[in-house]
Scaffold this motif. Sequence first.
Motif, mmCIF file in Angstrom:
data_model
loop_
_atom_site.group_PDB
_atom_site.id
_atom_site.type_symbol
_atom_site.label_atom_id
_atom_site.label_comp_id
_atom_site.label_asym_id
_atom_site.label_seq_id
_atom_site.Cartn_x
_atom_site.Cartn_y
_atom_site.Cartn_z
ATOM 1 N N ALA A 28 -1.664 27.303 -14.035
ATOM 2 C CA ALA A 28 -0.790 26.311 -13.419
ATOM 3 C C ALA A 28 -1.280 25.931 -12.026
ATOM 4 O O ALA A 28 -1.184 24.774 -11.627
ATOM 5 C CB ALA A 28 0.632 26.836 -13.344
ATOM 6 N N ARG A 31 -4.360 23.604 -12.288
ATOM 7 C CA ARG A 31 -4.028 22.228 -12.656
ATOM 8 C C ARG A 31 -3.358 21.474 -11.524
ATOM 9 O O ARG A 31 -3.152 20.270 -11.610
ATOM 10 C CB ARG A 31 -3.086 22.228 -13.862
ATOM 11 C CG ARG A 31 -3.753 22.544 -15.165
ATOM 12 C CD ARG A 31 -2.793 22.374 -16.328
ATOM 13 N NE ARG A 31 -1.755 23.399 -16.355
ATOM 14 C CZ ARG A 31 -1.878 24.590 -16.943
ATOM 15 N NH1 ARG A 31 -3.004 24.904 -17.539
ATOM 16 N NH2 ARG A 31 -0.894 25.449 -16.934
ATOM 17 N N SER A 32 -2.991 22.155 -10.456
ATOM 18 C CA SER A 32 -2.259 21.549 -9.344
ATOM 19 C C SER A 32 -3.210 20.918 -8.342
ATOM 20 O O SER A 32 -4.430 21.010 -8.474
ATOM 21 C CB SER A 32 -1.405 22.613 -8.658
ATOM 22 O OG SER A 32 -0.528 23.196 -9.589
ATOM 23 N N LYS A 71 7.410 24.427 -9.269
ATOM 24 C CA LYS A 71 6.703 24.278 -10.533
ATOM 25 C C LYS A 71 7.370 23.179 -11.343
ATOM 26 O O LYS A 71 8.563 23.243 -11.646
ATOM 27 C CB LYS A 71 6.703 25.583 -11.308
ATOM 28 C CG LYS A 71 5.691 25.596 -12.412
ATOM 29 C CD LYS A 71 5.448 26.990 -12.900
ATOM 30 C CE LYS A 71 4.329 26.991 -13.922
ATOM 31 N NZ LYS A 71 4.126 28.313 -14.457
ATOM 32 N N LYS A 74 3.700 22.065 -16.056
ATOM 33 C CA LYS A 74 2.666 23.098 -16.027
ATOM 34 C C LYS A 74 1.821 23.012 -14.772
ATOM 35 O O LYS A 74 0.637 23.341 -14.787
ATOM 36 C CB LYS A 74 1.769 22.955 -17.255
ATOM 37 C CG LYS A 74 2.497 23.228 -18.542
ATOM 38 C CD LYS A 74 1.571 23.110 -19.719
ATOM 39 C CE LYS A 74 2.304 23.430 -21.010
ATOM 40 N NZ LYS A 74 1.406 23.355 -22.150
ATOM 41 N N ARG A 75 2.425 22.565 -13.665
ATOM 42 C CA ARG A 75 1.681 22.485 -12.405
ATOM 43 C C ARG A 75 2.638 22.634 -11.225
ATOM 44 O O ARG A 75 3.840 22.562 -11.378
ATOM 45 C CB ARG A 75 0.909 21.173 -12.327
ATOM 46 C CG ARG A 75 1.765 19.949 -12.480
ATOM 47 C CD ARG A 75 0.953 18.704 -12.590
ATOM 48 N NE ARG A 75 -0.096 18.724 -11.613
ATOM 49 C CZ ARG A 75 -0.550 17.676 -10.958
ATOM 50 N NH1 ARG A 75 -0.056 16.520 -11.200
ATOM 51 N NH2 ARG A 75 -1.499 17.773 -10.083
#
Length: 144
Positions: A28, A31-32, A71, A74-75
């Motif tokens: 996560a 992907r951020s 959150k 999913k990031r």
Amino acid sequence: MGRVAHREIVMRMISRKGKIRTKKLPGAVARSGKKAQRAFAKAHDAAARKHGEGERAHRIAVDALKDRFEKVDKRWERKPKPSARTPATASRRRPATANVDASATKAQLYDIAKRLEIAGRSTMSKGDLLQAIQRTGTPAASRK
């Protein structure tokens, strides 16, 4: 006895050149955005130096990330900055008209109505939400 020995870090999240090792980050976080990645990596490296590598350093890094990010799916995304105005001040400083985008989704209008504390918003249709927001006379952008 009061002296704490610094532990050697086997796997640093930030290289000696200052680059983030994205392959070592949790999914996560990887992907951020870059700011979330850097916040996690810096907190992890500091915790690993103090407490050693492992689950504890990971938990400390996640807790540090939660201070400024939340959150979403999913990031991790940056939290909105808190408003400096109090509710009493906000009610006294209302402009005459609202700038609400009529093409906004019902979910977006609901979020605006929630911030404006409009009663009965959960049972309103999209059109009703739009009218209620416009009646309050508060631009949605200024209330974020």
